[in-house]
Design an enzyme around this catalytic site. Sequence first.
Site, PDB file in Angstrom:
ATOM      1  N   CYS A 155      60.096  23.812  16.966  1.00  0.00           N
ATOM      2  CA  CYS A 155      61.295  24.685  17.056  1.00  0.00           C
ATOM      3  C   CYS A 155      62.779  24.044  15.934  1.00  0.00           C
ATOM      4  O   CYS A 155      63.544  24.927  15.708  1.00  0.00           O
ATOM      5  CB  CYS A 155      61.770  24.893  18.301  1.00  0.00           C
ATOM      6  N   GLY A 213      48.759  27.473  25.773  1.00  0.00           N
ATOM      7  CA  GLY A 213      49.672  27.192  24.454  1.00  0.00           C
ATOM      8  C   GLY A 213      49.490  28.396  23.625  1.00  0.00           C
ATOM      9  O   GLY A 213      49.229  29.415  24.041  1.00  0.00           O
TER      10      GLY A 213
END
Length: 550
Positions: free
Chosen positions: A47, A288
């Site tokens: 991120c 995930g």
Amino acid sequence: MTSERKRLLIVGGVAGGASCAARARRLSETAEIIMFERGQYVSFANCGLPYYVGDVITDEQKLIVANADLFKDRFNIDVRLENEVLDIDKETATIKVKNNKTGEIYQESYDALVLAPGAASIRPQLPGIDLPGIFAVRTIPDSRRIREWIEQKQVKRAVVVGGGFIGLEMTENLLHRGIAVTLLQNQSQVMAPLDPEMAAPIHDRLAAHGVKLRLGDGVVGFESNPDGSINAIAESGEIHTTDLVILAIGVRPETTLAKAAGLEIGARGGIRVNEQMQTSDRRIWAVGDAVEVQDFVTKEWTFIPLAGPANRQGRIAANAIFDRNTNFRGVQGTSVCGLLGLAIASTGANEKTLKHLGWSYDKVYLHPGHHVGYYPNAKPINMKLLFSPVDGKILGAQAVGEDGVEKRIDVISMAIQLGATVYDLEEAELCYAPQFGAAKDPVNLAGMIAANDLNQDAPLAHWEYLPKLNGLLLDVRGVNEFAAGHVEGAINIPLPELRQRMSELPAEKEIWVYCQVGQRGYYATRALRLNGFDAYNLSGGFKTYQARKN
């Protein structure tokens, strides 16, 4: 803790795989835990990659959450970097691995196997897609290559393809480096989790910062120029000459291993798992970005690649492997994105999804300040709340503003987790001091407006139904506000004059009332209804009307 000896193999790291490994060690000191990562990093902050490109984060090492040595020293976990798992044999419970550094191919057996291969950037087979200067942003090496390209080529112009999280974050960070940006988005809005009218402030902010935003115009190919620049060719035929292209079209689950092993794949393309993150094989789990899970609100199968759910899934898989009885609740898609001073946040279902599923729902719009107006620098938050018209159960929320956005969505996210209603939002006790909020927090106000609608104290009307109005449209703003801009066909009676001028209004027709953001419209609606009129407040006022037009 369990003392049972298990051999746990984990394919992939980052959020899901790494959290699973660490949790597994905390549950068992005796288990043998091995992680296989085909890349050079076992756990990194993907991120943060756009901010490394933008030189906001200047030290690449800051992106590394945990390295192989830390896993070994702190958790006694064997991490094998640049070791790629090639095959899974379910019958013998073994995997085939290639050491990409030495070329060695070997096998490992398992009692439990966790797949956390993540997702791959979508790179469509378009003409010129492999030209130098065209990048995706998924790994640390990706971001490093983009930085090097910017510096070596002295990049002045960039085209970003895609207006989701990565596309917007990359746009901001390229602007931060003084690079002019053209943003191509094949849909009619950026940020798909939002409904169209909620994306309007984002479009305005991009334009205000000089971004050439091309909505409804995707890319169909690329051409190289003699000077080394690239022509990005749009669907419209427009050609954007640029020094750099960032592909931010999205990601797809990495399911090559799972498919080859015969594991069930869902309709959305992800590995299908149950509430314990277990696949269709009892000894294999998956977590995930590679998995398909249920939406917490709608119970539909979905694919939402976010770090928060991935971390929780890793923990739950470890719990299940070591016989802890915990279930993954599903995903709400709770997320926030920063863009040029704006925070863009959402949770739960949006209106587009509810319409598509044929659900019954209602909604409210509001534009409160993020703290009390008398304290300096109060900033408006554009909010939308979706709820059930039957019992007021909260279905979703969206908010865009400069301050205080994400904490309101966080509160509503937890309310959704607990099955709360708009009546619970009315009564929510939240922090208050002048610089942080208001005695009636925006969360409370959203609940109050919705409850007033459900109770028919101040029922709402919505702008999209205005063409069907067989009655009167009443603007209760001031004369000057009305003169500066109003809805065609509206009559203007300012709120302070309303009680004295009610005789001018038709008693036999519906009256739809609006002001600038909804508050004066609410006061007018109550006064009219108490005097026998069939009045409705247009949710969000003239500000929402303008957002819908943009």
